[in-house]
Motif scaffolding. Structure first.
Motif, PDB file in Angstrom:
ATOM      1  N   PHE A 104       0.846  -1.202   0.000  1.00  0.00           N
ATOM      2  CA  PHE A 104       0.000   0.000   0.000  1.00  0.00           C
ATOM      3  C   PHE A 104       0.877   1.245   0.000  1.00  0.00           C
ATOM      4  O   PHE A 104       1.794   1.372   0.807  1.00  0.00           O
ATOM      5  N   LYS A 105       0.562   2.167  -0.896  1.00  0.00           N
ATOM      6  CA  LYS A 105       1.350   3.403  -1.004  1.00  0.00           C
ATOM      7  C   LYS A 105       0.847   4.425   0.024  1.00  0.00           C
ATOM      8  O   LYS A 105      -0.234   4.987  -0.114  1.00  0.00           O
ATOM      9  N   LEU A 106       1.642   4.652   1.055  1.00  0.00           N
ATOM     10  CA  LEU A 106       1.253   5.581   2.131  1.00  0.00           C
ATOM     11  C   LEU A 106       1.430   7.035   1.716  1.00  0.00           C
ATOM     12  O   LEU A 106       2.360   7.371   0.970  1.00  0.00           O
ATOM     13  N   LEU A 107       0.534   7.871   2.251  1.00  0.00           N
ATOM     14  CA  LEU A 107       0.611   9.318   2.004  1.00  0.00           C
ATOM     15  C   LEU A 107       1.304  10.043   3.152  1.00  0.00           C
ATOM     16  O   LEU A 107       1.521  11.247   3.082  1.00  0.00           O
ATOM     17  N   VAL A 108       1.612   9.287   4.215  1.00  0.00           N
ATOM     18  CA  VAL A 108       2.302   9.845   5.388  1.00  0.00           C
ATOM     19  C   VAL A 108       3.476   8.921   5.729  1.00  0.00           C
ATOM     20  O   VAL A 108       3.571   7.816   5.213  1.00  0.00           O
ATOM     21  N   ALA A 109       4.341   9.391   6.613  1.00  0.00           N
ATOM     22  CA  ALA A 109       5.468   8.565   7.051  1.00  0.00           C
ATOM     23  C   ALA A 109       4.952   7.333   7.795  1.00  0.00           C
ATOM     24  O   ALA A 109       3.923   7.398   8.475  1.00  0.00           O
ATOM     25  N   VAL A 110       5.664   6.225   7.681  1.00  0.00           N
ATOM     26  CA  VAL A 110       5.268   4.992   8.372  1.00  0.00           C
ATOM     27  C   VAL A 110       5.435   5.191   9.877  1.00  0.00           C
ATOM     28  O   VAL A 110       6.537   5.482  10.352  1.00  0.00           O
ATOM     29  N   PRO A 111       4.330   5.074  10.655  1.00  0.00           N
ATOM     30  CA  PRO A 111       4.442   5.232  12.120  1.00  0.00           C
ATOM     31  C   PRO A 111       5.316   4.127  12.718  1.00  0.00           C
ATOM     32  O   PRO A 111       5.294   2.988  12.249  1.00  0.00           O
ATOM     33  N   LYS A 112       6.056   4.477  13.750  1.00  0.00           N
ATOM     34  CA  LYS A 112       6.983   3.523  14.363  1.00  0.00           C
ATOM     35  C   LYS A 112       6.386   2.802  15.575  1.00  0.00           C
ATOM     36  O   LYS A 112       6.865   1.746  15.971  1.00  0.00           O
ATOM     37  N   ASP A 113       5.337   3.391  16.192  1.00  0.00           N
ATOM     38  CA  ASP A 113       4.743   2.737  17.367  1.00  0.00           C
ATOM     39  C   ASP A 113       3.610   1.799  16.952  1.00  0.00           C
ATOM     40  O   ASP A 113       3.188   1.800  15.796  1.00  0.00           O
ATOM     41  N   TYR A 114       3.133   1.000  17.902  1.00  0.00           N
ATOM     42  CA  TYR A 114       2.103  -0.006  17.609  1.00  0.00           C
ATOM     43  C   TYR A 114       0.743   0.627  17.329  1.00  0.00           C
ATOM     44  O   TYR A 114       0.548   1.831  17.515  1.00  0.00           O
ATOM     45  N   SER A 115      -0.191  -0.223  16.894  1.00  0.00           N
ATOM     46  CA  SER A 115      -1.454   0.238  16.333  1.00  0.00           C
ATOM     47  C   SER A 115      -2.596   0.433  17.330  1.00  0.00           C
ATOM     48  O   SER A 115      -3.423   1.316  17.150  1.00  0.00           O
ATOM     49  N   PHE A 116      -2.663  -0.421  18.362  1.00  0.00           N
ATOM     50  CA  PHE A 116      -3.843  -0.443  19.242  1.00  0.00           C
ATOM     51  C   PHE A 116      -3.574   0.196  20.601  1.00  0.00           C
ATOM     52  O   PHE A 116      -2.629  -0.200  21.283  1.00  0.00           O
ATOM     53  N   PRO A 117      -4.401   1.161  21.015  1.00  0.00           N
ATOM     54  CA  PRO A 117      -5.494   1.814  20.290  1.00  0.00           C
ATOM     55  C   PRO A 117      -4.966   2.999  19.471  1.00  0.00           C
ATOM     56  O   PRO A 117      -3.810   3.375  19.605  1.00  0.00           O
TER      57      PRO A 117
END
Length: 198
Positions: A104-117
């Motif tokens: 998937f082509k992201l429009l923002v920088a890839v976040p480094k922390d986990y997803s939930f929540p």
């Protein structure tokens, strides 16, 4: 019985993940456009590190009339930082959708922390809950802002729907606790000081 419980939890988890992916991909299929690609990163930026809510909290804190509510908003955001980013994200350790689907082509920088929540959602809903409990009519502005920030996390493919849902539910709970308990503590301190003066 433990085995049955583990199998049940695993199945529920798989159903939840399938639903998360389905909703996420349908959002992309139904709403993807040049306009959305342009505006969603800007909307999500408002919620980064809770910046828009910190600004609102500080602005209210400066105002003598709304100082108390500004203070409570900032306390609520601090609680989000501790509970959401400090504890839950690392405890659950859920990968982000953009980590799992790297095509998937992201429009923002890839976040480094986990997803939930979702921290953006958690902070936005805490602040919005406190502000709306203080003045109901403020909801006409703050609720749509919180919804847009939360939705941007799905559109930008950096959170699953259940991350956002959990952030919203936790936000309402922590927002209510902060507002009611915070007001009670402040009232007790003020009353105590008045008695000391007498």
């Amino acid at each position: 019985s433990c085995l049955c419980f583990n199998i049940l939890c695993k199945n529920i988890g798989e159903v939840n993940m399938n639903l998360d992916w389905t909703i996420l991909n349908r959002i992309q299929g139904a709403m993807n456009s040049g306009f959305m690609d342009m505006i969603m990163p800007k909307i999500t930026l408002l919620g980064s590190a809770g910046i828009i809510w910190i600004i609102i909290g500080v602005a209210l804190l400066i105002s003598k009339k709304h100082r108390r509510i500004g203070f409570l908003v900032l306390i609520g955001l601090l609680l989000e930082l501790i509970i959401g980013n400090g504890i839950l994200k690392n405890l659950v350790a859920r990968p982000r959708p953009c980590w799992l689907n790297q095509d998937f082509k992201l429009l923002v920088a890839v976040p480094k922390d986990y997803s939930f929540p979702s921290g953006h959602t958690f902070a936005s809903v805490i602040a919005t809950t406190i502000l709306c409990l203080y003045k109901k009519e403020w909801g006409w502005f703050f609720i749509p802002l919180a919804v847009l920030i939360s939705f941007s996390r799905l559109y930008l493919y950096v959170h699953f729907p259940s991350d956002v849902l959990a952030g919203a539910v936790l936000g309402v709970i922590i927002g209510c606790i902060t507002y009611y308990v915070g007001n009670k503590i402040i009232d007790n301190i003020i009353n105590k000081k008045k008695q000391e003066v007498k």
